[in-house]
Write a protein that holds these residues in place. Structure first.
Motif: not given
Length: 220
Positions: A156-160, A164-169, A176-184
């Motif tokens: 999900t993200g916001t635009y400034d 002129k920047m879109m930031n998604f997280k 390796t773990t089968g779990k979620d890891s953060e990305i942006r």
């Protein structure tokens, strides 16, 4: 004497039994009362105000109707080309490969579908993105799938407008773990024909690192 003792014992057992029954009844009634009270509290906490049909219809119409942010998304349509830098190790120099991203509007302008092609680790790489703007949540939403994974990345993200920047997280699966890891992701609009894209995720040490970066030019 034995008969008296037995009689006293019987009376005592009967009295204890009656007391226990009374206590059990009291406990049962108390527990039942507590349960009823808790259920009432839950109902009170979760009960949502009723909405009349006209207000409900307006909410759905507002949610479904493309707006200014969807018009902005349409500006990213077209065929974009770049030389992308990729990092597997933040301490090592990046590898550089050609990449193409073709974006088109879908569902009456409500979403933009991107088809990305390149190479990764010497293998053909292709991915597909979906970008939308959720009118109710007031934020951009994005998904990503590719031929080198079996999961779906959600962001999900916001635009400034000022920068002129879109930031998604968001998150992706760590195989390796089968779990979620953060990305942006950072998307910087340079002009109508140029934008930069930078992706960040966890490195070998678990700390965030830049793993992809490129300047995309619209093909004319």
């Amino acid at each position: 004497m034995k008969r008296i003792a037995l009689t006293i014992c019987s009376a005592t057992l009967l009295l204890l039994s009656c007391n226990n029954s009374a206590d059990d009844k009291t406990k049962t009634e108390t527990a039942s009362s507590d349960t009823t009270s808790k259920m009432a509290d839950v109902k009170t906490e979760t009960a949502a105000p009723l909405m009349d049909s006209a207000a409900m219809m307006k909410a759905w119409m507002d949610y479904a109707t493309p707006g200014a942010m969807h018009t902005w998304m349409a500006k990213t349509n077209g065929t974009w080309e770049s030389e992308v830098s990729q990092w597997m190790d933040s301490k090592a120099p990046p590898t550089k490969v050609k990449a193409t991203n073709v974006q088109t509007s879908s569902m009456g302008g409500r979403y933009v579908i991107g088809k990305f092609t390149s190479n990764m680790m010497g293998q053909p790489f292709e991915g597909m993105s979906t970008m939308g703007y959720d009118n109710a949540k007031k934020m951009f939403v994005s998904t990503w799938v590719d031929n080198m994974s079996t999961g779906i990345t959600h962001m999900t993200g916001t635009y400034d407008e000022a920068t002129k920047m879109m930031n998604f997280k968001g998150h992706q699966t760590d195989p390796t773990t089968g779990k979620d890891s953060e990305i942006r992701e950072e998307m910087k609009i340079i002009d109508d024909n140029t934008y930069t894209m930078t992706m960040y995720g966890p490195g070998m040490d678990g700390k965030e690192m830049k793993f992809m970066e490129g300047t995309f030019k619209k093909k004319k």
